[in-house]
Every structure is written in C-alpha cells, then in structure tokens.
Write a protein that holds these residues in place. Sequence first.
Motif, PDB file in Angstrom:
ATOM      1  N   VAL A  40       0.866  -1.176   0.000  1.00 31.24           N
ATOM      2  CA  VAL A  40       0.000   0.000   0.000  1.00 31.24           C
ATOM      3  C   VAL A  40       0.904   1.227   0.000  1.00 31.24           C
ATOM      4  N   GLY A  41       0.372   2.335  -0.504  1.00 30.51           N
ATOM      5  CA  GLY A  41       1.116   3.589  -0.507  1.00 30.51           C
ATOM      6  C   GLY A  41       0.426   4.625   0.361  1.00 30.51           C
ATOM      7  N   LEU A  42       1.198   5.311   1.178  1.00 30.97           N
ATOM      8  CA  LEU A  42       0.665   6.388   2.009  1.00 30.97           C
ATOM      9  C   LEU A  42       0.991   7.737   1.375  1.00 30.97           C
ATOM     10  N   PHE A  43       0.048   8.668   1.491  1.00 33.61           N
ATOM     11  CA  PHE A  43       0.219  10.013   0.968  1.00 33.61           C
ATOM     12  C   PHE A  43      -0.125  11.000   2.080  1.00 33.61           C
ATOM     13  N   VAL A  69       4.712  -1.168   3.122  1.00 35.50           N
ATOM     14  CA  VAL A  69       4.064   0.129   3.309  1.00 35.50           C
ATOM     15  C   VAL A  69       4.996   1.190   2.742  1.00 35.50           C
ATOM     16  N   ALA A  70       4.563   1.809   1.645  1.00 33.97           N
ATOM     17  CA  ALA A  70       5.416   2.738   0.906  1.00 33.97           C
ATOM     18  C   ALA A  70       4.955   4.174   1.113  1.00 33.97           C
ATOM     19  N   VAL A  71       5.891   5.100   0.922  1.00 38.65           N
ATOM     20  CA  VAL A  71       5.580   6.524   1.011  1.00 38.65           C
ATOM     21  C   VAL A  71       6.537   7.291   0.118  1.00 38.65           C
ATOM     22  N   ASP A  72       6.085   8.445  -0.334  1.00 38.70           N
ATOM     23  CA  ASP A  72       6.907   9.317  -1.181  1.00 38.70           C
ATOM     24  C   ASP A  72       7.521  10.379  -0.269  1.00 38.70           C
ATOM     25  N   GLU A  73       8.601  10.024   0.415  1.00 37.11           N
ATOM     26  CA  GLU A  73       9.212  10.904   1.416  1.00 37.11           C
ATOM     27  C   GLU A  73      10.648  11.200   1.017  1.00 37.11           C
ATOM     28  N   GLU A  74      10.824  12.299   0.284  1.00 30.36           N
ATOM     29  CA  GLU A  74      12.149  12.683  -0.167  1.00 30.36           C
ATOM     30  C   GLU A  74      12.840  13.607   0.834  1.00 30.36           C
ATOM     31  N   GLY A  75      12.102  14.085   1.845  1.00 31.35           N
ATOM     32  CA  GLY A  75      12.612  15.210   2.606  1.00 31.35           C
ATOM     33  C   GLY A  75      12.529  16.452   1.728  1.00 31.35           C
ATOM     34  N   GLY A  76      12.961  17.592   2.252  1.00 34.62           N
ATOM     35  CA  GLY A  76      12.918  18.798   1.442  1.00 34.62           C
ATOM     36  C   GLY A  76      11.501  19.172   1.050  1.00 34.62           C
ATOM     37  N   ASP A  77      11.322  19.509  -0.217  1.00 32.46           N
ATOM     38  CA  ASP A  77      10.030  19.994  -0.695  1.00 32.46           C
ATOM     39  C   ASP A  77       8.987  18.888  -0.776  1.00 32.46           C
ATOM     40  N   VAL A  78       9.412  17.656  -0.986  1.00 36.47           N
ATOM     41  CA  VAL A  78       8.475  16.540  -1.141  1.00 36.47           C
ATOM     42  C   VAL A  78       8.441  15.751   0.156  1.00 36.47           C
ATOM     43  N   CYS A 118       7.481   4.714  12.283  1.00 37.40           N
ATOM     44  CA  CYS A 118       6.053   4.728  11.952  1.00 37.40           C
ATOM     45  C   CYS A 118       5.595   3.454  11.251  1.00 37.40           C
ATOM     46  N   GLY A 119       6.503   2.504  11.055  1.00 39.70           N
ATOM     47  CA  GLY A 119       6.129   1.263  10.397  1.00 39.70           C
ATOM     48  C   GLY A 119       6.151   1.318   8.888  1.00 39.70           C
ATOM     49  N   ILE A 120       6.791   2.350   8.317  1.00 40.45           N
ATOM     50  CA  ILE A 120       6.929   2.454   6.859  1.00 40.45           C
ATOM     51  C   ILE A 120       8.209   1.737   6.445  1.00 40.45           C
ATOM     52  N   THR A 121       8.108   0.879   5.433  1.00 40.88           N
ATOM     53  CA  THR A 121       9.238   0.014   5.081  1.00 40.88           C
ATOM     54  C   THR A 121       9.784   0.250   3.679  1.00 40.88           C
ATOM     55  N   ASP A 283       7.593  -4.753 -11.900  1.00 39.05           N
ATOM     56  CA  ASP A 283       7.160  -5.754 -10.921  1.00 39.05           C
ATOM     57  C   ASP A 283       6.052  -5.253 -10.018  1.00 39.05           C
ATOM     58  N   ALA A 284       5.899  -3.951  -9.897  1.00 41.40           N
ATOM     59  CA  ALA A 284       4.873  -3.369  -9.040  1.00 41.40           C
ATOM     60  C   ALA A 284       4.357  -2.110  -9.705  1.00 41.40           C
ATOM     61  N   VAL A 285       3.074  -1.868  -9.548  1.00 40.11           N
ATOM     62  CA  VAL A 285       2.417  -0.732 -10.188  1.00 40.11           C
ATOM     63  C   VAL A 285       1.888   0.201  -9.105  1.00 40.11           C
ATOM     64  N   CYS A 286       2.431   1.402  -9.069  1.00 36.51           N
ATOM     65  CA  CYS A 286       2.015   2.408  -8.103  1.00 36.51           C
ATOM     66  C   CYS A 286       0.771   3.120  -8.630  1.00 36.51           C
ATOM     67  N   VAL A 287      -0.259   3.194  -7.811  1.00 37.86           N
ATOM     68  CA  VAL A 287      -1.472   3.912  -8.165  1.00 37.86           C
ATOM     69  C   VAL A 287      -2.074   4.454  -6.877  1.00 37.86           C
ATOM     70  N   GLY A 288      -2.571   5.665  -6.918  1.00 32.98           N
ATOM     71  CA  GLY A 288      -3.211   6.136  -5.699  1.00 32.98           C
ATOM     72  C   GLY A 288      -2.905   7.551  -5.307  1.00 32.98           C
ATOM     73  N   GLY A 289      -2.010   8.236  -6.047  1.00 29.70           N
ATOM     74  CA  GLY A 289      -1.796   9.630  -5.736  1.00 29.70           C
ATOM     75  C   GLY A 289      -3.087  10.418  -5.910  1.00 29.70           C
ATOM     76  N   GLY A 290      -3.846  10.071  -6.959  1.00 20.64           N
ATOM     77  CA  GLY A 290      -5.138  10.702  -7.182  1.00 20.64           C
ATOM     78  C   GLY A 290      -6.283   9.721  -7.065  1.00 20.64           C
TER      79      GLY A 290
END
Length: 494
Positions: A40-43, A69-78, A118-121, A283-290
Amino acid sequence: MSHASHHLERLALTVLQPGFAGTEAPDWVRRRIGEGLGSVGLFGRNIHSGDQVAALTAALRKEKEDILVAVDEEGGDVTRLEVGTGSSWPGNLALGVVDDPDLTRDVATGLGRDLARCGITFNWGPDADVNSNADNPVIGVRSFGADPELVARHTVAYVEGLQATGVAACVKHFPGHGDTAVDSHLGLPRVDATRELLAARDLLPFRAAIAAGAKAVMSAHIVLPAYDDTHPATLSRAILTGLLREELGFDGLIVTDGIEMGAIADTYGIADGTVRALAAGADAVCVGGGLCDEDTVVLLRDAIVAAVREGRLAEDRLADAARRVGELAAWTTSVAARGGPAGDHAVGLAAARRAIRVDGAFTPLSGPAHVLELTSQANIAVGDRTPWGVGAYLADALPGTTVARPGLRAFGLVDGQLAAAAGRPLVVVVRDLHRNISAADLLAGIVAARPDTVVVEMGLPYGDAQGLTRVSTHGAARVCGIAAAETLTGRTLG
C-alpha cells in the motif's frame, strides 16, 4: 471461483501498490490484503502524526506481517510525513550543494528512522535524476544537482543511509527525468538524447545505486527515442528489461511511477498501462496519488487477470513480478527497525545551515522587517499543503515584522508593499524565480525602488544574483526556512 482464477487474482493483487483515503485502515484495504495485496502507498492525506501512522501501519500488519508500506518521502520539498509543517530534513539540492556524502548519509539515516518508527518500510526515493535542464518543472530542487558524478555519490550515500534503517530505497525516475521541460504528471515528456549522452549523464547515478545495493528502481513516464521511439520508459521492454535488467544488471524490484499520471492515463488508460508495464518488466504498479478507491484496485486486478488469459501478459512474467515483491517484503521484515527512536532532527537543521549561500553585501537585520513572500504554483509531487517561507520565523525572531503573501496579480502590489515596508528592511521570498515570470517582473519593480531589498530564493537559484543581495536556501523545507531566518538575523533560532 476456480483455483486457477483465485491464483491469478492473488498474483495480480500482489503487484499493485494502491493508495487509499483516510488516516485509518479502511475495511476494504484490510480485506484485499488478506486476498493477496502486496503493498500500500501512504500520501499526505493519510498522515496526521507519527503515532497515528504507527497505529495505521500496525493495523495493516495484523492482516499481513510483511505488507510493504510505501511513502513518497524525499525530505525537502516533497514530504508526506511532515506534510502539515514542512520537513525536518533538507532536500537533495541542499545536500548536493554542501557535497558531503557523510552528511547525506546521516540525513538519510535520520529520515529512515522517522519512517521506520512509523512502520513504513519502503520509500519511493531518493531522486537520482541529474537536473540538466534548469527549466525542468518537476525535478529542480529534488535533484542533488546537474553534475552526474555528484548526483551518483550522493545517491549512493542516501541509499546506504536509508537502507541501514530497514527501509528499502527506490531510486527514481529511471532512466532519468532531469532533462525534461514537461511535467509527466500532466503530459508525456520526450528526451532526445543519444545513448552515449544518457550513459555519461543520466544513467550514471542509477548504475552507482545498483552497485550500492538499492532495493528498488522507479520508472519514468518519459519517451527516450534512443531506446524506444514509441513507448514511455514505464511501458518499454527495451528500457525496463533490456537496459535496466540485462545491461545494468539490476535484480531488485522495478516499480512504476504513478500509473494514473497524465503521461500514462491520458495516453493508454490506467488498465492498459498497468498491463503493458508488467509485460515490459515492471514488478509493481504504483497507483493512488489521485485514485484511491477499491474500484480502482478491482479494475486493475481484473485487467491483469484478463491479460494473462488472453495471452497479452505471460503468467510466468506476472509470477516473477509477484516473487520480487515477496522478496523485498521478506527483506524489510528481516531488517525491520520499527518502533525505534526518531531520527536526530538536529542533523537536518545543521545540514540546512550548511547549504545556505549568500550573494552580495549583507548586514544582519537588527529590527522588524517587512517580508513579501511571492507564491508560485508547486508541482504535483510537492503539493500545495506544505507550508514554506521565511516570514513566520522572522516574525518570531524580530517582533513587529509583518508578512504579506498577496496573489501575484494583486492590483497595486508593488506600491502597496513598498508602502508597507517604508522605513524598514524589505525581504522578498521567492521560489524558482527563473521560471516564474510574474514574480520576476514584480521583484524587478520592487528592487528598482528599493535597491536594498534582500531576496531569499527557496528554489533553484539560477545564474548570478545580478547585483542583488540574495540568500539561497536550495530548497523550501521547514529547516531551510529556519536556516535562512538565522542568516538574516545573525541569531540561532532552531
């Protein structure tokens, strides 16, 4: 349902990385995890606090201990984990300007600890793009810089620091999104570079990251005619299998960028795009930002199953993709650091301070100032929920300081702001001024009347300062704003 159908549906769910709405685990997500959903992806919409995210991920793991458990955490602006406050960690450009790989590794370790706690891997980062086009509307400060060797060494340091905390790194956006002038969230960029140029520039950081053991690579929705004149990289077998797997020797997880982004959704549709990506080697398809509902997951699951039955997607390709998801999940379980201490945020502020650069003569402010923050439209990856700027920190440090954030088209803006700043220092805060014509025109009018104006650039500083006094932060993270305010006042604020 037959055993064969159940097996295919389970494989199809395993390779999806969907998002969902809310700060608690919805019933449908928990049910689909039980049916085989592998990730799953967290936003930002899923995050209120660290403790809340830890409770959310714990609930997900009651259904499947090794759920990714995935997240888009770049630090900085994102930032997603600190979407409401701004990041405690400077982004890539600030780290690239300092050019201390040990510091980059320490920042990545600190950010990784925050995620692991937080349990994000699985982190959809770091960004390994070489920002060779200053007009790039979607990369900019997300890149370590324009020098391939510098980007490579900092990508390696970031991967090492992040993965030391048990969080898998996903370098992006393969084979390089740095030389684009189109945002792939909105359109389909094309990079007309030769294979030789791509190898010397864009591919260098990815080669280095693969050698350093990066667990995952994210594909870019861009067309590179040197390899495939027809399909974007996400859907190109020549790029995902031929280049990434066979030529570069990557054996980890290949994940797509958001399949609902305009570059794919508006050209192929998300269902056909998903099938094509898997057939190409993803191998994996990310969907869910929108898109973040159960109907979307069912649509993609059924499209994958139908494609296998119709011969458009080989079952052994789907099984291989699911196997790689399982292998990464097993790795995160074996090295899990969940529940440990948070990262040392003092490291993040120290890094932001080191990234500050000042052009022109400058005397620290000794009394209240007027701060004008010229807003600009953030790209979709950054989002518009995260606060940025310097005014709030200056107002705390110098009581009586006023802060204005008018719309760029506000009537009489220049005259009104000059009047508000009469008899006081004037600070104008901008973001990517070189790409913001309206803000640049306004600033020119202000500086003509007030040559003593101090400009704070929180985006990509472009060219020389042209006689201005300019403080460049190289990013708009919260710590970058604090560091800029410290520079302006000559005081320690953090």
